[in-house]
Write a protein that holds these residues in place. Sequence first.
Motif, PDB file in Angstrom:
ATOM      1  N   ARG A 124       0.828  -1.206   0.000  1.00  0.00           N
ATOM      2  CA  ARG A 124       0.000   0.000   0.000  1.00  0.00           C
ATOM      3  C   ARG A 124       0.863   1.258   0.000  1.00  0.00           C
ATOM      4  O   ARG A 124       1.876   1.324   0.675  1.00  0.00           O
ATOM      5  N   VAL A 168     -12.696   2.763   2.600  1.00  0.00           N
ATOM      6  CA  VAL A 168     -11.406   3.396   2.297  1.00  0.00           C
ATOM      7  C   VAL A 168     -11.132   3.299   0.793  1.00  0.00           C
ATOM      8  O   VAL A 168     -11.267   4.265   0.062  1.00  0.00           O
ATOM      9  N   CYS A 169     -10.745   2.138   0.328  1.00  0.00           N
ATOM     10  CA  CYS A 169     -10.352   1.970  -1.073  1.00  0.00           C
ATOM     11  C   CYS A 169     -11.538   2.147  -2.024  1.00  0.00           C
ATOM     12  O   CYS A 169     -11.409   2.797  -3.062  1.00  0.00           O
ATOM     13  N   ASN A 212     -14.280   3.838  -1.499  1.00  0.00           N
ATOM     14  CA  ASN A 212     -14.677   5.244  -1.463  1.00  0.00           C
ATOM     15  C   ASN A 212     -13.706   6.113  -2.266  1.00  0.00           C
ATOM     16  O   ASN A 212     -14.125   6.995  -3.014  1.00  0.00           O
ATOM     17  N   ARG A 213     -12.410   5.865  -2.118  1.00  0.00           N
ATOM     18  CA  ARG A 213     -11.422   6.642  -2.877  1.00  0.00           C
ATOM     19  C   ARG A 213     -11.624   6.448  -4.374  1.00  0.00           C
ATOM     20  O   ARG A 213     -11.569   7.396  -5.149  1.00  0.00           O
ATOM     21  N   HIS A 257       0.669   6.462   3.861  1.00  0.00           N
ATOM     22  CA  HIS A 257       0.894   5.066   4.258  1.00  0.00           C
ATOM     23  C   HIS A 257       2.020   4.518   3.397  1.00  0.00           C
ATOM     24  O   HIS A 257       1.940   4.528   2.176  1.00  0.00           O
ATOM     25  N   PHE A 284      -0.722   4.852  -0.260  1.00  0.00           N
ATOM     26  CA  PHE A 284      -1.703   5.909  -0.456  1.00  0.00           C
ATOM     27  C   PHE A 284      -1.648   6.916   0.681  1.00  0.00           C
ATOM     28  O   PHE A 284      -0.975   6.710   1.682  1.00  0.00           O
ATOM     29  N   THR A 285      -2.370   8.009   0.480  1.00  0.00           N
ATOM     30  CA  THR A 285      -2.499   9.036   1.503  1.00  0.00           C
ATOM     31  C   THR A 285      -3.945   9.053   1.964  1.00  0.00           C
ATOM     32  O   THR A 285      -4.864   9.053   1.146  1.00  0.00           O
ATOM     33  N   ARG A 286      -4.156   9.064   3.262  1.00  0.00           N
ATOM     34  CA  ARG A 286      -5.499   9.093   3.827  1.00  0.00           C
ATOM     35  C   ARG A 286      -5.500  10.075   4.982  1.00  0.00           C
ATOM     36  O   ARG A 286      -4.709   9.946   5.913  1.00  0.00           O
ATOM     37  N   HIS A 287      -6.379  11.060   4.899  1.00  0.00           N
ATOM     38  CA  HIS A 287      -6.480  12.100   5.924  1.00  0.00           C
ATOM     39  C   HIS A 287      -5.127  12.753   6.183  1.00  0.00           C
ATOM     40  O   HIS A 287      -4.754  13.011   7.324  1.00  0.00           O
ATOM     41  N   GLN A 317      -2.246  11.507   6.019  1.00  0.00           N
ATOM     42  CA  GLN A 317      -1.215  10.571   6.466  1.00  0.00           C
ATOM     43  C   GLN A 317      -0.779   9.702   5.284  1.00  0.00           C
ATOM     44  O   GLN A 317      -1.609   9.082   4.629  1.00  0.00           O
ATOM     45  N   CYS A 351      -3.050  -0.024  -3.335  1.00  0.00           N
ATOM     46  CA  CYS A 351      -3.311  -0.815  -2.122  1.00  0.00           C
ATOM     47  C   CYS A 351      -2.822  -2.249  -2.307  1.00  0.00           C
ATOM     48  O   CYS A 351      -1.811  -2.635  -1.763  1.00  0.00           O
TER      49      CYS A 351
END
Length: 174
Positions: free
Chosen positions: A17, A156-157, A159-160, A26, A19-22, A24, A136
């Motif tokens: 993975r 998460v995935c 929704n993105r 990863h 990716f960036t979430r909020h 952050q 991911c």
Amino acid sequence: MATLTLIEEFLNTVDERSFTRHGQIHIGGERLASARALADWLADHGLADAGVEMEQTDLVDAIAFRTTLRQSLAGDVETATAFADYPLQLAPDRPGELRIAARTGRTWLDVIVETVTVAVCREDWRRIKLCAAPDCRWAFHDTSRSGRGRWCDMAVCGNRHKTRAYRERHQQAT
């Protein structure tokens, strides 16, 4: 713990993975970075005694099998390819019954190979998937009724992906 969960956790000993979430970021990594890390993972999953020593060849074989399984899930190789180096045979089990047995010479690897083999035979293997999100690729057990799940986590995935597609449609419309 010879279940689909074991397979899923084995496949996820590599985290691809990115990716960036909020806000952050990863950053994935390799959990099996050394023979010691492999020994610890096996002990944590009841496949080896705590403190057992693993050789570099054990690590190489574990990563090679995991890689081939992940390639199989991605559709890059046939699932049977994963078993090319692991001959299987029928062995006596409970009185009057047989079981599929691997004979790798390593009990922990036998359990993993046998667990995947049984999952393939029962057609449960098709429920183990890699997340469709290219950033991911987390392995997950698809528990959806139809067996068509694409995302390791819809919130998460999924929704993105849907948000990205929505934005692309609206940009094209303007």
